[in-house]
Design a protein around this motif. Structure first.
Motif, PDB file in Angstrom:
ATOM      1  N   ASN A 271       0.847  -1.192   0.000  1.00  0.00           N
ATOM      2  CA  ASN A 271       0.000   0.000   0.000  1.00  0.00           C
ATOM      3  C   ASN A 271       0.881   1.239   0.000  1.00  0.00           C
ATOM      4  OD1 ASN A 271      -2.512  -1.421   0.165  1.00  0.00           O
ATOM      5  ND2 ASN A 271      -2.071  -1.792   2.319  1.00  0.00           N
ATOM      6  N   LEU A 272       0.500   2.223  -0.787  1.00  0.00           N
ATOM      7  CA  LEU A 272       1.295   3.438  -0.940  1.00  0.00           C
ATOM      8  C   LEU A 272       0.514   4.654  -0.460  1.00  0.00           C
ATOM      9  CD1 LEU A 272       2.613   2.812  -4.595  1.00  0.00           C
ATOM     10  CD2 LEU A 272       3.715   2.180  -2.434  1.00  0.00           C
ATOM     11  N   THR A 273       1.227   5.558   0.186  1.00  0.00           N
ATOM     12  CA  THR A 273       0.699   6.876   0.522  1.00  0.00           C
ATOM     13  C   THR A 273       1.638   7.899  -0.101  1.00  0.00           C
ATOM     14  OG1 THR A 273      -0.226   6.090   2.611  1.00  0.00           O
ATOM     15  CG2 THR A 273       0.047   8.464   2.353  1.00  0.00           C
ATOM     16  N   LEU A 274       1.093   8.730  -0.989  1.00  0.00           N
ATOM     17  CA  LEU A 274       1.909   9.672  -1.743  1.00  0.00           C
ATOM     18  C   LEU A 274       1.549  11.102  -1.364  1.00  0.00           C
ATOM     19  CD1 LEU A 274       0.783   7.198  -3.770  1.00  0.00           C
ATOM     20  CD2 LEU A 274       2.494   8.202  -5.273  1.00  0.00           C
ATOM     21  N   GLN A 275       2.539  11.983  -1.451  1.00  0.00           N
ATOM     22  CA  GLN A 275       2.319  13.412  -1.262  1.00  0.00           C
ATOM     23  C   GLN A 275       3.109  14.162  -2.317  1.00  0.00           C
ATOM     24  OE1 GLN A 275       2.145  15.227   2.734  1.00  0.00           O
ATOM     25  NE2 GLN A 275       3.696  16.666   2.033  1.00  0.00           N
ATOM     26  N   ASN A 276       2.437  15.077  -3.036  1.00  0.00           N
ATOM     27  CA  ASN A 276       3.132  15.810  -4.096  1.00  0.00           C
ATOM     28  C   ASN A 276       3.763  17.080  -3.556  1.00  0.00           C
ATOM     29  OD1 ASN A 276       1.076  17.681  -3.843  1.00  0.00           O
ATOM     30  ND2 ASN A 276       0.046  17.123  -5.748  1.00  0.00           N
ATOM     31  N   GLU A 277       4.310  17.876  -4.472  1.00  0.00           N
ATOM     32  CA  GLU A 277       5.089  19.048  -4.062  1.00  0.00           C
ATOM     33  C   GLU A 277       4.246  20.152  -3.427  1.00  0.00           C
ATOM     34  OE1 GLU A 277       4.108  19.542  -8.475  1.00  0.00           O
ATOM     35  OE2 GLU A 277       4.612  17.931  -7.053  1.00  0.00           O
ATOM     36  N   VAL A 278       2.926  20.139  -3.592  1.00  0.00           N
ATOM     37  CA  VAL A 278       2.073  21.171  -2.986  1.00  0.00           C
ATOM     38  C   VAL A 278       1.315  20.639  -1.773  1.00  0.00           C
ATOM     39  CG1 VAL A 278       1.815  22.438  -5.151  1.00  0.00           C
ATOM     40  CG2 VAL A 278       0.152  20.660  -4.556  1.00  0.00           C
ATOM     41  N   GLY A 279       1.631  19.420  -1.329  1.00  0.00           N
ATOM     42  CA  GLY A 279       1.026  18.872  -0.121  1.00  0.00           C
ATOM     43  C   GLY A 279      -0.210  18.030  -0.337  1.00  0.00           C
ATOM     44  N   ASP A 280      -0.650  17.851  -1.587  1.00  0.00           N
ATOM     45  CA  ASP A 280      -1.810  16.989  -1.841  1.00  0.00           C
ATOM     46  C   ASP A 280      -1.420  15.535  -1.599  1.00  0.00           C
ATOM     47  OD1 ASP A 280      -3.339  19.177  -2.558  1.00  0.00           O
ATOM     48  OD2 ASP A 280      -2.838  19.013  -4.688  1.00  0.00           O
ATOM     49  N   ARG A 281      -2.365  14.769  -1.093  1.00  0.00           N
ATOM     50  CA  ARG A 281      -2.094  13.365  -0.769  1.00  0.00           C
ATOM     51  C   ARG A 281      -2.921  12.424  -1.636  1.00  0.00           C
ATOM     52  NH1 ARG A 281       0.538  11.948   3.910  1.00  0.00           N
ATOM     53  NH2 ARG A 281       1.275  13.670   5.215  1.00  0.00           N
ATOM     54  N   ALA A 282      -2.412  11.213  -1.784  1.00  0.00           N
ATOM     55  CA  ALA A 282      -3.103  10.193  -2.562  1.00  0.00           C
ATOM     56  C   ALA A 282      -2.766   8.834  -1.981  1.00  0.00           C
ATOM     57  CB  ALA A 282      -2.706  10.259  -4.030  1.00  0.00           C
ATOM     58  N   THR A 283      -3.610   7.868  -2.292  1.00  0.00           N
ATOM     59  CA  THR A 283      -3.318   6.479  -1.956  1.00  0.00           C
ATOM     60  C   THR A 283      -2.988   5.744  -3.240  1.00  0.00           C
ATOM     61  OG1 THR A 283      -5.671   5.942  -2.109  1.00  0.00           O
ATOM     62  CG2 THR A 283      -4.811   6.503   0.063  1.00  0.00           C
ATOM     63  N   GLY A 284      -2.292   4.644  -3.112  1.00  0.00           N
ATOM     64  CA  GLY A 284      -1.923   3.897  -4.310  1.00  0.00           C
ATOM     65  C   GLY A 284      -1.542   2.474  -3.976  1.00  0.00           C
ATOM     66  N   SER A 285      -1.302   1.728  -5.019  1.00  0.00           N
ATOM     67  CA  SER A 285      -0.889   0.332  -4.866  1.00  0.00           C
ATOM     68  C   SER A 285      -0.173  -0.095  -6.145  1.00  0.00           C
ATOM     69  CB  SER A 285      -2.102  -0.564  -4.616  1.00  0.00           C
ATOM     70  OG  SER A 285      -3.008  -0.483  -5.718  1.00  0.00           O
ATOM     71  N   PHE A 286       0.521  -1.224  -6.058  1.00  0.00           N
ATOM     72  CA  PHE A 286       1.200  -1.779  -7.236  1.00  0.00           C
ATOM     73  C   PHE A 286       0.191  -2.489  -8.121  1.00  0.00           C
ATOM     74  CE2 PHE A 286       4.666  -1.310  -4.224  1.00  0.00           C
ATOM     75  CZ  PHE A 286       5.704  -0.857  -5.021  1.00  0.00           C
ATOM     76  N   ASN A 287       0.346  -2.326  -9.415  1.00  0.00           N
ATOM     77  CA  ASN A 287      -0.454  -3.104 -10.362  1.00  0.00           C
ATOM     78  C   ASN A 287       0.448  -3.992 -11.205  1.00  0.00           C
ATOM     79  OD1 ASN A 287       0.736  -1.342 -12.162  1.00  0.00           O
ATOM     80  ND2 ASN A 287      -1.090  -0.108 -12.485  1.00  0.00           N
ATOM     81  N   GLY A 288       1.523  -4.397 -10.634  1.00  0.00           N
ATOM     82  CA  GLY A 288       2.563  -5.189 -11.269  1.00  0.00           C
ATOM     83  C   GLY A 288       3.880  -4.816 -10.615  1.00  0.00           C
ATOM     84  N   LYS A 289       4.933  -5.503 -10.990  1.00  0.00           N
ATOM     85  CA  LYS A 289       6.205  -5.199 -10.340  1.00  0.00           C
ATOM     86  C   LYS A 289       6.677  -3.797 -10.653  1.00  0.00           C
ATOM     87  CE  LYS A 289      10.916  -6.841  -9.660  1.00  0.00           C
ATOM     88  NZ  LYS A 289      11.926  -7.891  -9.928  1.00  0.00           N
ATOM     89  N   TRP A 290       6.441  -3.327 -11.880  1.00  0.00           N
ATOM     90  CA  TRP A 290       6.967  -2.021 -12.299  1.00  0.00           C
ATOM     91  C   TRP A 290       5.863  -1.000 -12.565  1.00  0.00           C
ATOM     92  CZ3 TRP A 290      11.729  -2.238 -10.976  1.00  0.00           C
ATOM     93  CH2 TRP A 290      12.452  -3.415 -11.122  1.00  0.00           C
ATOM     94  N   GLY A 291       4.709  -1.232 -11.984  1.00  0.00           N
ATOM     95  CA  GLY A 291       3.611  -0.288 -12.198  1.00  0.00           C
ATOM     96  C   GLY A 291       2.869   0.027 -10.899  1.00  0.00           C
TER      97      GLY A 291
END
Length: 250
Positions: free
Chosen positions: A193-213
């Motif tokens: 499970n991934l938690t991402l934050q961009n350069e302006v502070g916005d957040r997102a959730t994410g996950s792998f959809n393959g080894k390189w995606g």
């Protein structure tokens, strides 16, 4: 000489008479009236003391609201049940078709093998509903290794390391958008499970959809990313990319 003595005697008799007359007059006069005593005001009655207000701890407590107790118990049960759904899954047990479920406050974020996302609504402690997927429901098996969906499909736990017999790259750390060292992004990775934050502070959730995606959800906007083989660059589907700091060297 006899005349002088006579005069003195007469004067003494005269003075004695005056004194006796004054004393007699004083005895005959009535005494001056005495002033009557000033009456004393009656004492003021004492005021009764005001009763003290009870403190919050002393205030009588009403009986607990059964409906509130029931709601709290339900929320606790849902939170405990949600833990069993978190992590990386494989659609139909296929390691090449990764899915994921991550936590988002009181809700869950679901991502299927094609990158489509939905909010997850807990229905009890072993069932979940996906409103964006036509309210399909999934039931967690007793051993926590499988989710059976009401549309006839299922998700199974992927093998350790992200599934497919391979380990997904470690994306934890700071990243820099479009190679700009003055701006900073970040990725936190936990069990796929991934938690991402961009350069302006916005957040997102994410996950792998393959080894390189990876697939991310930025407040309802789906953006996918392709990871370079050395794990130092992510090219995003919106035309941007993130790069690791160590590429620049020191």
């Amino acid at each position: 000489m006899c005349l002088v003595r006579f005069e003195r005697a007469a004067l003494c008799v005269l003075l004695s008479g005056v004194v006796f007359s004054a004393v007699g007059m004083a005895q005959l006069l009535p005494p001056p009236p005495q002033m009557p005593p000033v009456p004393q005001a009656p004492p003021m009655p004492s005021m009764p003391s005001m009763p003290t207000m009870p403190s919050d701890s002393q205030a009588p407590q009403g009986p607990p609201d059964p409906s509130q107790q029931g709601q709290q118990e339900q929320r606790r049960s849902n939170q405990q049940g949600a833990v069993g759904f978190l992590g990386v899954w494989c659609a139909q047990g296929d390691p090449s078709r990764q899915t994921s479920i991550s936590s988002n406050g009181p809700m869950l974020n679901l991502t299927n093998e094609s990158g489509s996302t939905s909010i997850g609504d807990m229905q009890g402690n072993n069932q979940i509903s996906a409103p964006e997927w036509q309210f399909v429901t999934g039931t967690l098996s007793g051993d926590g290794r499988r989710i059976n969906w009401s549309n006839g499909t299922f998700w199974a736990r992927c093998p350790s390391g992200g599934g497919g017999g391979y380990r997904t790259p470690n994306l934890n750390g700071n990243w820099y958008p479009n190679g700009n060292r003055s701006l900073q992004c970040s990725i936190q990775q936990r069990r796929g499970n991934l938690t991402l934050q961009n350069e302006v502070g916005d957040r997102a959730t994410g996950s792998f959809n393959g080894k390189w995606g990876v697939t991310t959800n930025w407040q309802g906007t789906r953006i996918t990313g392709t990871i370079s083989r050395d794990g130092t660059r992510i090219d995003w589907s919106n035309g941007t990319y993130w790069i690791r700091y160590r590429l620049y060297g020191q």
